[in-house]
Scaffold this motif. Structure first.
Motif, PDB file in Angstrom:
ATOM      1  N   VAL A   4       0.840  -1.201   0.000  1.00 37.77           N
ATOM      2  CA  VAL A   4       0.000   0.000   0.000  1.00 37.77           C
ATOM      3  C   VAL A   4       0.877   1.252   0.000  1.00 37.77           C
ATOM      4  N   ALA A   5       1.961   1.227   0.759  1.00 40.30           N
ATOM      5  CA  ALA A   5       2.881   2.362   0.785  1.00 40.30           C
ATOM      6  C   ALA A   5       3.541   2.550  -0.579  1.00 40.30           C
ATOM      7  N   LYS A   6       3.904   1.457  -1.225  1.00 44.15           N
ATOM      8  CA  LYS A   6       4.491   1.533  -2.567  1.00 44.15           C
ATOM      9  C   LYS A   6       3.468   2.070  -3.562  1.00 44.15           C
ATOM     10  N   PHE A   7       2.212   1.655  -3.432  1.00 45.79           N
ATOM     11  CA  PHE A   7       1.139   2.167  -4.277  1.00 45.79           C
ATOM     12  C   PHE A   7       0.970   3.670  -4.073  1.00 45.79           C
ATOM     13  N   PHE A  13       3.933  10.004  -7.744  1.00 42.08           N
ATOM     14  CA  PHE A  13       4.695  10.350  -8.942  1.00 42.08           C
ATOM     15  C   PHE A  13       3.794  10.516 -10.170  1.00 42.08           C
ATOM     16  N   ILE A  14       2.735   9.728 -10.254  1.00 41.39           N
ATOM     17  CA  ILE A  14       1.777   9.904 -11.352  1.00 41.39           C
ATOM     18  C   ILE A  14       1.127  11.283 -11.263  1.00 41.39           C
ATOM     19  N   GLY A  15       0.710  11.659 -10.069  1.00 34.70           N
ATOM     20  CA  GLY A  15       0.113  12.978  -9.876  1.00 34.70           C
ATOM     21  C   GLY A  15       1.090  14.103 -10.151  1.00 34.70           C
ATOM     22  N   THR A  55      -3.112  12.466  -2.466  1.00 39.07           N
ATOM     23  CA  THR A  55      -3.606  11.160  -2.028  1.00 39.07           C
ATOM     24  C   THR A  55      -2.463  10.170  -1.904  1.00 39.07           C
ATOM     25  N   GLY A  56      -1.558  10.160  -2.876  1.00 38.81           N
ATOM     26  CA  GLY A  56      -0.408   9.262  -2.815  1.00 38.81           C
ATOM     27  C   GLY A  56       0.509   9.578  -1.654  1.00 38.81           C
TER      28      GLY A  56
END
Length: 93
Positions: A4-7, A13-15, A55-56
């Protein structure tokens, strides 16, 4: 929990990429003229990218594993340094 932390890190990074790309190309198309629809879409992607980035970040902070051993060691070293410095101050007074 590590997954979950990796997600969360991946979401961050996507954001970040969405926000940077939207900002650069959105303003570029806005000042070019004639591409108002794409400029608007890209500038809206900045806000969406920021929400995904936040969120990330929150997800990775909340679900990251705690390893306080190094932190506790640093704190104990700081406490010993402070106690030595207060003893030296008391001797001088």
């Amino acid at each position: 929990m590590k997954r979950v932390a990796k997600f969360g890190q991946i979401l961050f990074f996507i954001g970040l990429i969405m926000a940077i790309v939207g900002l650069v190309f959105g303003f570029g198309l806005m000042f070019q003229g004639g591409n108002d629809i794409w400029a608007t879409r890209l500038l809206v992607s900045v806000a969406i990218g920021f929400m995904i980035m936040f969120t990330g970040l929150a997800t990775s902070v909340m679900f990251s594993p705690n390893d306080d051993n190094k932190l506790n060691e640093l704190r104990s070293l700081q406490d010993s340094d402070e106690s030595l410095s207060t003893k030296n101050v008391d001797k001088k007074l």
